[in-house]
Write a protein that holds these residues in place. Structure first.
Motif, PDB file in Angstrom:
ATOM      1  N   ARG A   1      47.757  10.861  17.561  1.00 28.31           N
ATOM      2  CA  ARG A   1      47.153  10.780  19.012  1.00 28.31           C
ATOM      3  C   ARG A   1      45.862  10.918  19.153  1.00 28.31           C
ATOM      4  N   THR A   2      45.189  11.867  18.276  1.00 33.32           N
ATOM      5  CA  THR A   2      43.728  11.948  18.542  1.00 33.32           C
ATOM      6  C   THR A   2      43.018  10.943  17.390  1.00 33.32           C
ATOM      7  N   GLY A   3      43.626   9.939  17.163  1.00 33.21           N
ATOM      8  CA  GLY A   3      43.005   8.966  16.533  1.00 33.21           C
ATOM      9  C   GLY A   3      42.779   9.060  14.976  1.00 33.21           C
ATOM     10  N   ARG A   4      43.072  10.290  14.373  1.00 30.82           N
ATOM     11  CA  ARG A   4      42.779  10.612  13.103  1.00 30.82           C
ATOM     12  C   ARG A   4      43.591   9.845  11.858  1.00 30.82           C
ATOM     13  N   LEU A   5      44.462   8.898  12.222  1.00 29.78           N
ATOM     14  CA  LEU A   5      45.179   8.377  11.312  1.00 29.78           C
ATOM     15  C   LEU A   5      44.870   6.812  11.446  1.00 29.78           C
ATOM     16  N   ALA A   6      44.543   6.293  10.283  1.00 32.75           N
ATOM     17  CA  ALA A   6      44.387   4.651  10.423  1.00 32.75           C
ATOM     18  C   ALA A   6      45.637   3.823  10.347  1.00 32.75           C
TER      19      ALA A   6
END
Lengths: 289, 289
Positions: free
Chosen positions: B208-213
């Motif tokens: 959700r916080t965009g830390r996974l590509a």
């Protein structure tokens, strides 16, 4: 900006992620008399940190800007330093120089961090730069062997640290993380994509909700590089924030691989460790290389 | 309660932790015609689940109650099933029987879960009971080889599952956890003291916080027992809640070691998996034993 004259050391290009470490390295290098060019990453480094330091802001996936500016200033050596949240490949907007390098970059995006970073390193070197580790230009940032502050680890803490080093060595080939929390011979938490600070928040939460049996103040944050780690980037690091996280998690202290771990703002770090009554120790990690 | 006559199978004593698995096992065993005595753990099992089932409530650290009741009913076989948050040693209030067993129990509280559980197993057997695995009395609770629902894993999912199995095998001797999340050849999260559900919440948060590509819908929850696991207790398990967690984390599905993992409420689990469009697969974990 002008190219350096023969015999003069070339300016150092510092590509800066987030956190306080890039500026600490910049100041160390400058104190040694070498000129530093700061290239903070937009959206990652904090703008206020770079006010008055003549930064050249970079965008991820726009290598062209960097290459032109660094060449114009006569830079040959490059250091990548600071935290970089792994970007989503599809969110990047590429410039032409980078598009040309794209097949290599895309390949680097599959697999773990080592894979990503070593791919980026090869691309940078393909453009004629030399990639150095931050500790090569500012060796005083490495944690030495011994205890840094006033608080000493107990024999149990050292046993827990040794278990953490063994775990990290056994899993290094999987390229997952560089930190674990160990208490009373039990691995309580393993760092992966979330990073050290979030792992410490988790341990604090486990303790608060009564899911940890270990007594208050016990347990150790253990950090060491992967056996396969390219030491030119992403050496494990600790800073004041790490010590605050260790204290909040109720741990006894932090043990890191001596000579292979970076301490950001070490004076401030030790001050907080002493105040919070946690130890900070550089230990032999026992890894055969 | 009366002791069974000769030739009749003795009633099964089921010590029940939290979750839906204990009752599923109880129903399976009862359907096979064996009488079951339920011993839910107070403060851990949910009282409403046991209404009308004639439970004998146990308190942790009060083995005496259990031993008397189980002997009076003629129980010889015992199964421990369900989740048990590792209790704080110092919060326990011991009865006399347990105090007598205390030196062994205290020793079991140091080290990982295997150590704790195998210590408890030895103590129980020292009192004349036979400790069985839940799968020995209700083999249908094990996940078989193959895909359980409608959704199939992709070749990349199978590659990720294989990496997860390798990681779990390599770390099994450290007795840390039985689950990891792997996406696109990268280990994103490693389970330790927090448990599988909390690990999945973390992955959802990272996404959700965009830390996974990794793209939406990619990545696999992988579960398998430790190589050293005593199969009589704490086999890895999945249930409807696990599938909901997998879906919330945006993962493609869950891969477990076939024949070595328990599925609680498997019909409901498959129904939710199909609805959420995630796969559930029992795979060969590749472990040599």
């Amino acid at each position: 900006m002008s190219a350096p004259v023969a015999g003069e050391e070339s300016p150092l290009a510092l590509i800066c992620g987030s956190g306080s470490l890039p500026l600490a390295v910049a100041d160390s290098v400058a104190a040694r008399g070498r000129r530093v060019l700061l290239f903070p990453l937009r959206g990652i480094a904090a703008p206020q940190d770079y006010a008055g330091r003549a930064p050249i802001w970079l965008q991820l996936a726009k290598f062209g800007t960097f290459i032109r500016a660094a060449r114009a200033a006569g830079c040959r050596d490059l250091v990548l330093i600071g935290s970089l949240v792994r970007p989503s490949f599809w969110q990047l907007r590429f410039d032409l120089t980078t598009l040309r390098m794209l097949p290599g970059i895309a390949a680097s995006f599959r697999g773990g961090d080592d894979h990503l970073l070593s791919g980026v390193a090869r691309l940078i070197e393909g453009e004629g730069f030399r990639l150095l580790g931050a500790h090569e230009v500012a060796p005083e940032i490495l944690v030495p062997k011994g205890v840094l502050g006033r608080v000493q680890p107990t024999p149990q803490d050292e046993t827990d640290a040794a278990l953490g080093f063994r775990y990290l060595h056994a899993t290094g080939m999987f390229d997952v993380g560089q930190a674990v929390v160990v208490a009373s011979n039990r691995v309580l938490a393993v760092e992966a994509a979330e990073g050290t600070d979030q792992m410490l928040v988790r341990v604090a939460e486990l303790r608060r909700t009564g899911r940890l049996a270990a007594g208050e103040g016990r347990g150790v944050l253990v950090k060491c590089p992967k056996p396969t780690q390219d030491r030119r980037f992403d050496l494990p690091s600790i800073g004041p924030q790490t010590i605050k996280g260790v204290a909040s998690a109720g741990l006894a202290g932090v043990a890191v691989a001596a000579g292979e771990t970076i301490a950001a703002q070490s004076a401030r770090l030790v001050e907080i460790a002493d105040r919070e009554n946690v130890f900070v120790a550089g230990l032999a990690s026992g890894l055969q290389r």
